[in-house]
Design a protein around this motif. Structure first.
Motif, PDB file in Angstrom:
ATOM      1  N   ASP A  83     -58.560  -3.501  34.827  1.00  0.00           N
ATOM      2  CA  ASP A  83     -59.469  -2.486  34.288  1.00  0.00           C
ATOM      3  C   ASP A  83     -60.281  -2.904  33.065  1.00  0.00           C
ATOM      4  O   ASP A  83     -61.166  -2.176  32.631  1.00  0.00           O
ATOM      5  CB  ASP A  83     -58.705  -1.198  33.969  1.00  0.00           C
ATOM      6  CG  ASP A  83     -57.619  -1.383  32.916  1.00  0.00           C
ATOM      7  OD1 ASP A  83     -57.223  -2.523  32.625  1.00  0.00           O
ATOM      8  OD2 ASP A  83     -57.154  -0.364  32.386  1.00  0.00           O
ATOM      9  N   HIS A  84     -60.012  -4.093  32.504  1.00  0.00           N
ATOM     10  CA  HIS A  84     -60.742  -4.469  31.295  1.00  0.00           C
ATOM     11  C   HIS A  84     -60.661  -5.972  31.072  1.00  0.00           C
ATOM     12  O   HIS A  84     -59.593  -6.570  31.232  1.00  0.00           O
ATOM     13  CB  HIS A  84     -60.140  -3.745  30.087  1.00  0.00           C
ATOM     14  CG  HIS A  84     -60.749  -4.106  28.780  1.00  0.00           C
ATOM     15  ND1 HIS A  84     -62.022  -3.735  28.417  1.00  0.00           N
ATOM     16  CD2 HIS A  84     -60.261  -4.825  27.739  1.00  0.00           C
ATOM     17  CE1 HIS A  84     -62.278  -4.206  27.196  1.00  0.00           C
ATOM     18  NE2 HIS A  84     -61.223  -4.863  26.771  1.00  0.00           N
ATOM     19  N   THR A  85     -61.789  -6.561  30.703  1.00  0.00           N
ATOM     20  CA  THR A  85     -61.831  -7.976  30.309  1.00  0.00           C
ATOM     21  C   THR A  85     -62.616  -8.070  29.012  1.00  0.00           C
ATOM     22  O   THR A  85     -63.695  -7.514  28.898  1.00  0.00           O
ATOM     23  CB  THR A  85     -62.514  -8.839  31.393  1.00  0.00           C
ATOM     24  OG1 THR A  85     -61.815  -8.665  32.630  1.00  0.00           O
ATOM     25  CG2 THR A  85     -62.498 -10.311  31.001  1.00  0.00           C
ATOM     26  N   VAL A 107     -54.549  -6.174  44.483  1.00  0.00           N
ATOM     27  CA  VAL A 107     -55.340  -5.950  43.276  1.00  0.00           C
ATOM     28  C   VAL A 107     -56.530  -5.056  43.597  1.00  0.00           C
ATOM     29  O   VAL A 107     -57.199  -5.253  44.617  1.00  0.00           O
ATOM     30  CB  VAL A 107     -55.859  -7.290  42.687  1.00  0.00           C
ATOM     31  CG1 VAL A 107     -56.764  -7.043  41.493  1.00  0.00           C
ATOM     32  CG2 VAL A 107     -54.701  -8.196  42.323  1.00  0.00           C
ATOM     33  N   ILE A 108     -56.778  -4.099  42.729  1.00  0.00           N
ATOM     34  CA  ILE A 108     -57.994  -3.290  42.767  1.00  0.00           C
ATOM     35  C   ILE A 108     -58.819  -3.699  41.550  1.00  0.00           C
ATOM     36  O   ILE A 108     -58.393  -3.483  40.413  1.00  0.00           O
ATOM     37  CB  ILE A 108     -57.695  -1.779  42.701  1.00  0.00           C
ATOM     38  CG1 ILE A 108     -56.854  -1.346  43.894  1.00  0.00           C
ATOM     39  CG2 ILE A 108     -58.993  -0.970  42.620  1.00  0.00           C
ATOM     40  CD1 ILE A 108     -56.333   0.084  43.795  1.00  0.00           C
ATOM     41  N   PRO A 109     -59.968  -4.335  41.755  1.00  0.00           N
ATOM     42  CA  PRO A 109     -60.815  -4.690  40.620  1.00  0.00           C
ATOM     43  C   PRO A 109     -61.617  -3.478  40.161  1.00  0.00           C
ATOM     44  O   PRO A 109     -62.302  -2.849  40.958  1.00  0.00           O
ATOM     45  CB  PRO A 109     -61.727  -5.783  41.181  1.00  0.00           C
ATOM     46  CG  PRO A 109     -61.794  -5.514  42.647  1.00  0.00           C
ATOM     47  CD  PRO A 109     -60.498  -4.842  43.018  1.00  0.00           C
ATOM     48  N   ILE A 110     -61.509  -3.147  38.887  1.00  0.00           N
ATOM     49  CA  ILE A 110     -62.255  -2.020  38.325  1.00  0.00           C
ATOM     50  C   ILE A 110     -63.294  -2.515  37.322  1.00  0.00           C
ATOM     51  O   ILE A 110     -64.449  -2.102  37.377  1.00  0.00           O
ATOM     52  CB  ILE A 110     -61.305  -1.006  37.649  1.00  0.00           C
ATOM     53  CG1 ILE A 110     -60.391  -0.367  38.696  1.00  0.00           C
ATOM     54  CG2 ILE A 110     -62.099   0.063  36.908  1.00  0.00           C
ATOM     55  CD1 ILE A 110     -59.343   0.560  38.115  1.00  0.00           C
ATOM     56  N   CYS A 111     -62.891  -3.399  36.411  1.00  0.00           N
ATOM     57  CA  CYS A 111     -63.860  -3.867  35.418  1.00  0.00           C
ATOM     58  C   CYS A 111     -64.917  -4.726  36.104  1.00  0.00           C
ATOM     59  O   CYS A 111     -64.667  -5.352  37.130  1.00  0.00           O
ATOM     60  CB  CYS A 111     -63.185  -4.609  34.268  1.00  0.00           C
ATOM     61  SG  CYS A 111     -62.791  -6.333  34.590  1.00  0.00           S
ATOM     62  N   ALA A 150     -64.063  -8.461  37.048  1.00  0.00           N
ATOM     63  CA  ALA A 150     -63.171  -8.620  38.204  1.00  0.00           C
ATOM     64  C   ALA A 150     -63.889  -8.279  39.505  1.00  0.00           C
ATOM     65  O   ALA A 150     -63.711  -8.958  40.516  1.00  0.00           O
ATOM     66  CB  ALA A 150     -61.921  -7.767  38.026  1.00  0.00           C
ATOM     67  N   VAL A 151     -64.706  -7.234  39.485  1.00  0.00           N
ATOM     68  CA  VAL A 151     -65.465  -6.852  40.685  1.00  0.00           C
ATOM     69  C   VAL A 151     -66.339  -8.010  41.143  1.00  0.00           C
ATOM     70  O   VAL A 151     -66.333  -8.390  42.319  1.00  0.00           O
ATOM     71  CB  VAL A 151     -66.317  -5.584  40.422  1.00  0.00           C
ATOM     72  CG1 VAL A 151     -67.306  -5.351  41.545  1.00  0.00           C
ATOM     73  CG2 VAL A 151     -65.418  -4.369  40.231  1.00  0.00           C
ATOM     74  N   VAL A 152     -67.078  -8.606  40.226  1.00  0.00           N
ATOM     75  CA  VAL A 152     -67.972  -9.721  40.562  1.00  0.00           C
ATOM     76  C   VAL A 152     -67.171 -10.914  41.078  1.00  0.00           C
ATOM     77  O   VAL A 152     -67.570 -11.555  42.058  1.00  0.00           O
ATOM     78  CB  VAL A 152     -68.841 -10.115  39.345  1.00  0.00           C
ATOM     79  CG1 VAL A 152     -69.534 -11.446  39.566  1.00  0.00           C
ATOM     80  CG2 VAL A 152     -69.853  -9.024  39.052  1.00  0.00           C
ATOM     81  N   MET A 153     -66.056 -11.209  40.455  1.00  0.00           N
ATOM     82  CA  MET A 153     -65.257 -12.354  40.893  1.00  0.00           C
ATOM     83  C   MET A 153     -64.739 -12.163  42.317  1.00  0.00           C
ATOM     84  O   MET A 153     -64.747 -13.104  43.112  1.00  0.00           O
ATOM     85  CB  MET A 153     -64.099 -12.603  39.918  1.00  0.00           C
ATOM     86  CG  MET A 153     -64.553 -13.024  38.533  1.00  0.00           C
ATOM     87  SD  MET A 153     -65.631 -14.482  38.523  1.00  0.00           S
ATOM     88  CE  MET A 153     -64.452 -15.751  38.958  1.00  0.00           C
ATOM     89  N   PHE A 154     -64.308 -10.961  42.662  1.00  0.00           N
ATOM     90  CA  PHE A 154     -63.859 -10.694  44.026  1.00  0.00           C
ATOM     91  C   PHE A 154     -65.024 -10.759  45.014  1.00  0.00           C
ATOM     92  O   PHE A 154     -64.855 -11.201  46.144  1.00  0.00           O
ATOM     93  CB  PHE A 154     -63.145  -9.343  44.114  1.00  0.00           C
ATOM     94  CG  PHE A 154     -61.670  -9.431  43.852  1.00  0.00           C
ATOM     95  CD1 PHE A 154     -60.778  -9.700  44.861  1.00  0.00           C
ATOM     96  CD2 PHE A 154     -61.180  -9.245  42.571  1.00  0.00           C
ATOM     97  CE1 PHE A 154     -59.415  -9.793  44.626  1.00  0.00           C
ATOM     98  CE2 PHE A 154     -59.822  -9.334  42.304  1.00  0.00           C
ATOM     99  CZ  PHE A 154     -58.933  -9.607  43.336  1.00  0.00           C
TER     100      PHE A 154
END
Length: 99
Positions: A42-44, A74-78, A81-85
């Motif tokens: 949720d945060h980076t 894993v659920i990417p929220i931030c 993480a979304v972009v990396m997935f």
């Protein structure tokens, strides 16, 4: 530059992080547990003095290694993480299905 990434987890929330010499967090990727087998990133955050050195990627890689070792999804929220997935199809084995 390879950094000494630390990990803390209390089975409700967790973080992969770097500490400054003064003991302050200068980079972190946080997550929370959704279920016993699923976390949400949720945060980076990476301090401006460390940006451009691949620190966020190292934190992300540590989170992915953790997920695979623990056999969790894993659920990417931030946004990071979304972009990396989105960029790396090899991560889809640990991507949680939308509910």
């Amino acid at each position: 530059m390879i950094m000494n990434i630390q990990h803390q987890d209390d089975r409700q929330t967790g973080a992969f992080f770097l500490l400054s010499e003064q003991g302050e967090r200068i980079a972190e990727m946080t997550y929370f547990w959704n279920t016993a087998d699923c976390i949400s990133i949720d945060h980076t955050f990476v301090d401006h003095t460390l940006r451009g050195q691949g620190i966020a990627k190292q934190l992300f890689d540590a989170a992915i290694t953790f997920a695979r070792e623990q056999h969790i999804k894993v659920i990417p929220i931030c946004s990071y993480a979304v972009v990396m997935f989105q960029r790396d199809q090899t991560l889809h084995d640990i991507l949680a299905e939308p509910s």
